[in-house]
Enzyme design. Structure first.
Site, short mmCIF file in Angstrom:
data_model
loop_
_atom_site.label_atom_id
_atom_site.label_comp_id
_atom_site.label_asym_id
_atom_site.label_seq_id
_atom_site.Cartn_x
_atom_site.Cartn_y
_atom_site.Cartn_z
N CYS B 62 0.84 -1.20 0.00
CA CYS B 62 0.00 0.00 0.00
C CYS B 62 0.88 1.26 0.00
CB CYS B 62 -0.92 0.01 1.22
SG CYS B 62 -0.05 0.22 2.79
N ALA B 65 3.23 1.68 2.81
CA ALA B 65 4.43 0.84 2.67
C ALA B 65 5.46 1.52 1.79
CB ALA B 65 4.06 -0.52 2.10
N ARG B 96 13.55 -4.82 5.73
CA ARG B 96 14.20 -4.46 4.48
C ARG B 96 15.71 -4.32 4.63
NH1 ARG B 96 13.44 0.47 1.93
NH2 ARG B 96 13.71 0.45 -0.30
N HIS B 195 5.55 6.31 -2.92
CA HIS B 195 6.84 6.90 -3.29
C HIS B 195 6.63 8.34 -3.73
CE1 HIS B 195 7.67 2.54 -4.77
NE2 HIS B 195 7.89 2.62 -3.47
#
Ligand code: SF4
Lengths: 73, 494
Positions: B62, B65, B96, B195
């Site tokens: 999403c 995220a 990550r 982003h």
């Protein structure tokens, strides 16, 4: 009407629309002189947009409002 | 099965589409294509960045995220507050492996999770007070943070909290930048919009903080954009740039800091690795500060050398010589790695399904090892990514956008690649099918994969996955004919 950004690529102008992440080459621009710049622009993907004709920007990239006339979004 | 030709690949797509109901079939058909290098633009053949079909298993994430996990998380001295219920933050914490140098909890906060832990009453009465209190608490416990960000989870947008107002007020009180990020998970169709929203937030709240106060930059100042230092990627890239004589001012965002962000406007060139997640800020800096940007690729020696030369071409002869020096210095080591691993990997087929960049960026590295990419696809790429992909891939390569769990499995079952590279959600499904697998998001807890040092690790890891003896042990011994068992054991011992 949407905001687009026009920049100079290796082969002429490049069109970019942040909202939809469309990047494409501009294959034709109606007016491209220092005094009058803009008008109808045609993209590599067949899209046609319209920028109110105006004085050419002194520096690229340049953000401007454009209207979609035809073609894929 | 050998390599597919065009007809076979098209037939495979048709076969896979067969099981869908009419409407879903029509929709999914637009997201699958067979590569054709002669195409100028991907637009007519593949549709991307569209809502996933309900009912199929998409692998996407999403917007939250994309914002908190991808772009903001790796900046080490920014405390990212996951504003909303506890789960979004907790389940996205630390997976990550964005490496950083610093002391966790003192001056670096990448692997910590800060959340406002929304309860029912916060949803009913609003969470602004709680946020203000939380900021005070964070400030007293972790005074060495350089900035804060408020990463909204879904409920914040739904109940209409005014995080901007709280952020502005608190920023004045504590004397630090606080960035409200409107990255509620329901925005957009995938993490990709996260982003974009993050880039815009960085642009509006941070990038210009030192405008007019910056010392002029040196002639060789550059910034690395879109490298998240996964397993140390950015470090492996940075040393190459520095060795050729460039001065790396900022890393966005792996191991990056607030000071680096604010100093970026003085660089001469922005180097963009992950195009998908950071092209927005690069474009903005080009327009506002006149900083050109350049996409580069640090996977595999061929692409690295190409990229180093291209980067150098923007500078004078000292840097150009520097680039040649660096390439010459590492070439023998690279030749040795290729000599060692290529015979073991030659001709092996790879299928990739990763985020928005790597399916096209890693092709060169696989080819350096003699491997071939036979299928590639993205979770959340846009049209401009596919334009770039068509050029990198061989003709008749299968290309899939936002593939569903079923499609991926079916493609792999039919094409039978020797290696699948994708994420954690796909990993065990393919292991159970007996196909070697590497996670290409987090490098499967390995890395770095960028740069020359990274290639050494990459080659070893791919060999380890593909040639692991465990893949010969899939059949129980009593199910095999007797001779075969002997042969297999011999092969193992040898
Ligand atoms: S979609 Fe919403 S609730 Fe789910 S993880 Fe993302 S922000 Fe949290």
């Amino acid at each position: 009407m949407a905001n687009i950004m026009i920049r100079k690529g290796d082969r002429g102008y490049v069109f970019y629309m942040p909202k939809r992440d469309i990047e494409d080459s501009i294959v034709a621009m109606e007016f491209d002189t220092p005094e009058k710049w803009g008008g109808e622009i045609r993209l590599g993907n067949g899209g046609i947009y319209y920028i109110e004709p105006q004085e050419a920007p002194t520096r690229l990239p340049y953000s401007v409002r454009a209207k979609r006339i035809d073609g894929v979004e | 099965m050998g390599l597919l030709n065009r007809e076979e690949a098209e037939a495979l797509i048709q076969e896979v589409l067969e099981v869908y109901p009419e409407k879903a079939k029509k929709d999914r058909a637009k997201h699958l294509m067979v590569n054709d290098k002669t195409l100028e633009s991907a637009k007519k053949c593949i549709t991307s960045n569209r809502k996933s079909v309900p009912g199929v298993m998409t692998q996407r994430g999403c917007a939250y995220a994309g914002a908190k996990g991808v772009v903001w998380g790796p900046f080490k001295d920014i405390i990212d507050i996951s504003h909303g219920p506890i789960g979004c933050g907790q389940y996205s914490r630390g997976g990550r492996r964005n490496y950083y140098s610093g002391i966790a909890g003192v001056d670096s906060f990448c692997d910590m999770m800060f959340s406002s832990d929304f309860q029912e009453k916060d949803v009913v009465f609003g969470g602004d007070k709680k946020l203000a209190k939380l900021i005070d608490e964070v400030e007293s416990l972790f005074p060495l943070s350089k900035a804060l960000s408020v990463q909204s989870e879904c409920p914040i947008g739904l109940i209409g909290d005014d995080i901007e107002a709280v952020s502005k007020k608190k920023a004045v009180e504590i004397g630090k930048t606080i960035v409200p990020v409107r990255c509620e998970g329901f925005r957009g169709v995938s993490q990709s919009l996260g982003h974009h929203i993050s880039n815009d937030a960085l642009r509006d709240w941070m990038l210009s903080n030192r405008d007019g106060k910056l010392e002029p930059g040196g002639p060789y100042d550059v910034a690395i954009l879109g490298d998240y230092n996964i397993g140390g990627d950015a470090w492996a890239s940075r040393i190459l740039l520095e060795e050729m004589g460039l001065n790396v001012v900022a890393q966005w965002s792996g191991d990056g800091t607030v000071a680096e962000i604010e100093n970026t406007p003085k660089v001469k060139l922005n180097l963009l690795h992950c195009y998908r997640s950071m092209n927005y800020i690069a474009r903005h800096m080009e327009e506002k500060y006149g900083i050109p940007w350049l996409e580069y690729n640090f996977f595999g020696p061929t692409k690295i050398a190409e990229s180093l030369r291209e980067i150098a071409s923007h500078f004078d002869d000292t840097i150009k010589e520097g680039a040649e020096r660096v390439i010459a210095k590492y070439q023998p080591a690279m030749d040795a790695i290729i000599a060692k691993f290529k015979p073991r990997l030659q001709g092996k087929k790879v299928m990739l399904y990763v985020g928005g960049l790597r399916p096209r960026h890693t092709v060169g590295a696989y080819e350096d090892l003699g491997m071939e990419v036979v299928g590639a696809g993205y979770e959340f790429a846009h049209n401009d990514d596919y334009d770039r992909t068509i050029k990198e891939m061989k003709d008749a390569t299968l290309i899939y956008d936002d593939a569903t769990g079923y499609e991926l499995e079916e493609f792999v079952r039919q094409i039978k690649p020797d290696l699948v590279g994708s994420g954690i959600k796909e990993k065990y499904a393919f292991h159970k099918m007996g196909v070697p697998f590497r996670q290409m998001h987090s490098w499967d807890y390995s890395g770095p994969y960028h740069g020359y040092d990274g290639f050494a690790v990459f080659a070893r890891d791919m060999d380890m996955a593909v040639n692991n003896p465990c893949w010969t042990l899939f059949k129980a011994p009593w199910e095999k004919p007797a001779e075969a068992t002997n042969e297999d054991t011999e092969a193992l011992v040898a």
